[in-house]
Scaffold this active site. Sequence first.
Site, PDB file in Angstrom:
ATOM      1  N   ASP A   1     -21.389   8.598 -14.921  1.00  0.00           N
ATOM      2  CA  ASP A   1     -21.259   9.346 -13.672  1.00  0.00           C
ATOM      3  C   ASP A   1     -20.987   8.423 -12.488  1.00  0.00           C
ATOM      4  OD1 ASP A   1     -21.606  11.783 -14.838  1.00  0.00           O
ATOM      5  OD2 ASP A   1     -23.702  12.022 -14.270  1.00  0.00           O
TER       6      ASP A   1
ATOM      7  N   ASN B   1     -26.925  17.570 -19.637  1.00  0.00           N
ATOM      8  CA  ASN B   1     -27.535  16.880 -18.507  1.00  0.00           C
ATOM      9  C   ASN B   1     -29.057  16.782 -18.565  1.00  0.00           C
ATOM     10  OD1 ASN B   1     -25.401  15.990 -16.676  1.00  0.00           O
ATOM     11  ND2 ASN B   1     -24.868  18.152 -16.562  1.00  0.00           N
TER      12      ASN B   1
ATOM     13  N   ASP C   1     -14.651  21.857 -12.620  1.00  0.00           N
ATOM     14  CA  ASP C   1     -15.946  21.365 -13.077  1.00  0.00           C
ATOM     15  C   ASP C   1     -17.026  22.416 -12.815  1.00  0.00           C
ATOM     16  OD1 ASP C   1     -18.301  19.381 -13.409  1.00  0.00           O
ATOM     17  OD2 ASP C   1     -16.581  18.088 -13.781  1.00  0.00           O
TER      18      ASP C   1
ATOM     19  N   ASP D   1     -20.560  18.947 -21.428  1.00  0.00           N
ATOM     20  CA  ASP D   1     -21.598  18.142 -20.787  1.00  0.00           C
ATOM     21  C   ASP D   1     -22.979  18.464 -21.348  1.00  0.00           C
ATOM     22  OD1 ASP D   1     -22.656  16.272 -19.067  1.00  0.00           O
ATOM     23  OD2 ASP D   1     -21.875  17.192 -17.238  1.00  0.00           O
TER      24      ASP D   1
END
Length: 717
Positions: free
Chosen positions: A527, A467, A353, A465
């Site tokens: 999450d 964010n 990650d 992703d």
Amino acid sequence: MIEESEKGWLLDNGLVAYALRVGEDGVLEHLHFGGSLGSLAGFSAWPRQAYRSLQIDDRGKPFRHLGTLAQELPFFGRGDFRSPAIAAPGLDELVFESARKIEGGLDLGDLPSARFEGAETLQIRTVSRHMGLEVVLSLTLWPGHPVLARTVTVRNISDRPHLLDRASSLSIDLPQADRHIVHLTGSWAREMHLQRHRIETGRFSFGSCRGTSSAQHPPFIALTDTDTTELHGEVLGGALVYSGNHETVVEKDEFGAVRLQMGLPGGMRWPLAPGEAFIAPQALLLHTDRGLGGMSHGWHDFVRERLLPERREPYRPVYLNTWESAYFEVDEDKVEKLARAAKKLGCEMLVLDDGWFKGRRDDHTSLGDWQADPKRFSRGMGELARRVTAEGLKFGLWFEPEMVSRESDLYREHPDWIIGADRDRPGEGRNQLTLDLSRPEVEAHIESVVASMLREADISYVKWDMNRFVSDLDDAKRAHLYMLALYRIVRKLRKAFPGVVFENCASGGNRFDFGMLCLFDQTWTSDLCDPEGRLDIQSGASHFFPLSALASYIGPSPNHQNGRISSFEARRDVAFFCGSRGFSLSAEELEAHASSVKETAGLYTSTQSLVTKGRFDRLRTGAEIIWQLTSPSGDEVVILYARKRSEPNPPFASVRLRNLEKGSAYRMEGSGELWRAESLMVAGLPMPHTDHRANPPLMKALPTGDMATALLRLRRV
């Protein structure tokens, strides 16, 4: 499936029907959306008009009021004061020109859409003659699905420029009825919470101007009868196949009729030069008379068969993710140590990650510099991937390609590439800025850097992703061009690397929609990996998404998002009901829970096909949550029983199972008890009880304390 007659058009596949006609003045009139009609012959619900005080007589025709007429493409300007589907300065008519039937569907360009194989489409061309604007309505129906698609294409056929303010692909006028709205709301770490309330007279709207479909108000809705339940009652479902800014409008007029619209927000000011066209995102309509459960099954089947990317084998490996194992503190030694532990415990993939790229020590730096950090991965990502795969694991990698940090080589080289570069100080979210994908050079760069890493290393899985919300972008055209560019990037990467599984993530479910599911195999649902919070999130998501689209992992306890302590079993049982499953635990936690992790990895591996292809039912919601998952063959049934809060001296619980084959018998794993299908569906299955002394030996006891769960497995004999 498409019948044309002098009375109009009927699209009917035996499950759902949609009917419309051309009115006497050329306006498209909506007749029906709902259950199958078979034919328009003998149709009983033709539009009716009557004298209405203060209504505008259209073109001087008495009792012809567009303000009370059910329309297909309502516009503003001739007496309809409700929300228009098509709006442009100067537009005051859209009249029928022609219609044609085509096999398959409309080419939507860069926009995602449901696959059209086997479908039939009716295209109806309308024009505003004095303005020189053409609007084509496309209606698509598939065999075997209670789902119809609507798309509108607006083209400037004049010799002067025009501005388009609104183009809602979904606009449907429903007859007077007392209805409820069901929709999803939420925020970070508490996505997909179901809301239900009565439709009152007036206008109710929700949507997003955040640059994503958003966790706050994703583009999904259901209109139900007031007495609709999980199993019974009429439901009309709507969804937009789009991932950016959007708006849903529900308007109930003074006569009780309801107008439902979904599309891009109004006020677009989209410029259309002579000859240019704008294609609005595809909208989907679903109808069932089998309650919210029937709606869910309809969406689940359609998403799996028509939206999710086609793969020969939809298998999802059980994985270990490094995020809550190490956060940003990852290096070669730590990753290799986790890989060895993961393989030993039965995992099939390691996912590296955030934290792997040049200079990335925290969330203030380095986004945009997508090369392996030479200080921590001195041998490069290709060699690390080789070492992980040598352990017998697949290798996955996290990216956030749409973002850039001020402290990065990319920003120093191209400060003008960000959205808001022309402003004094554009807003930041999570200490990062958004790259302007509407610029061709930015689009090309993002595709190039991700493709370069996928060529360098043997990567089987990409976690994509995002964010932050998109701020400092007040140009609706650029907002839409951003989404089209993102779709193009992912589509090209998928074509170049067909073996890679792509997971969509936006701080969890901040961009979880049907548009992304056309290009991504699955979505990181939230999450939050606390099991109690996940119960509500996954329950809400299940109304529209099949389990095969959901991703989860077992995280640490206490939970890192809310501090709640939960048992490993509760985390295992709730995470079971996602298509992609894994772990995010430190090496120390993996060792402490080694036997449970290994057992769980085996459970997840052996039930992959069941979860990705099975039928999901919500049996009970509230303080007790009960879910049922049934294999396509009906041979295996898994029941989750979850009780959020402990109570003294609780009552006995049982639940009626659904859709078992009559005449069959099912044996409970562990106890060996045998039950007939009829008994399980009529008398019900007894649920575990917390008083160990009261439990019969054939049923395991529910653990004591809060957030207690049990996973029950039945097999047909």
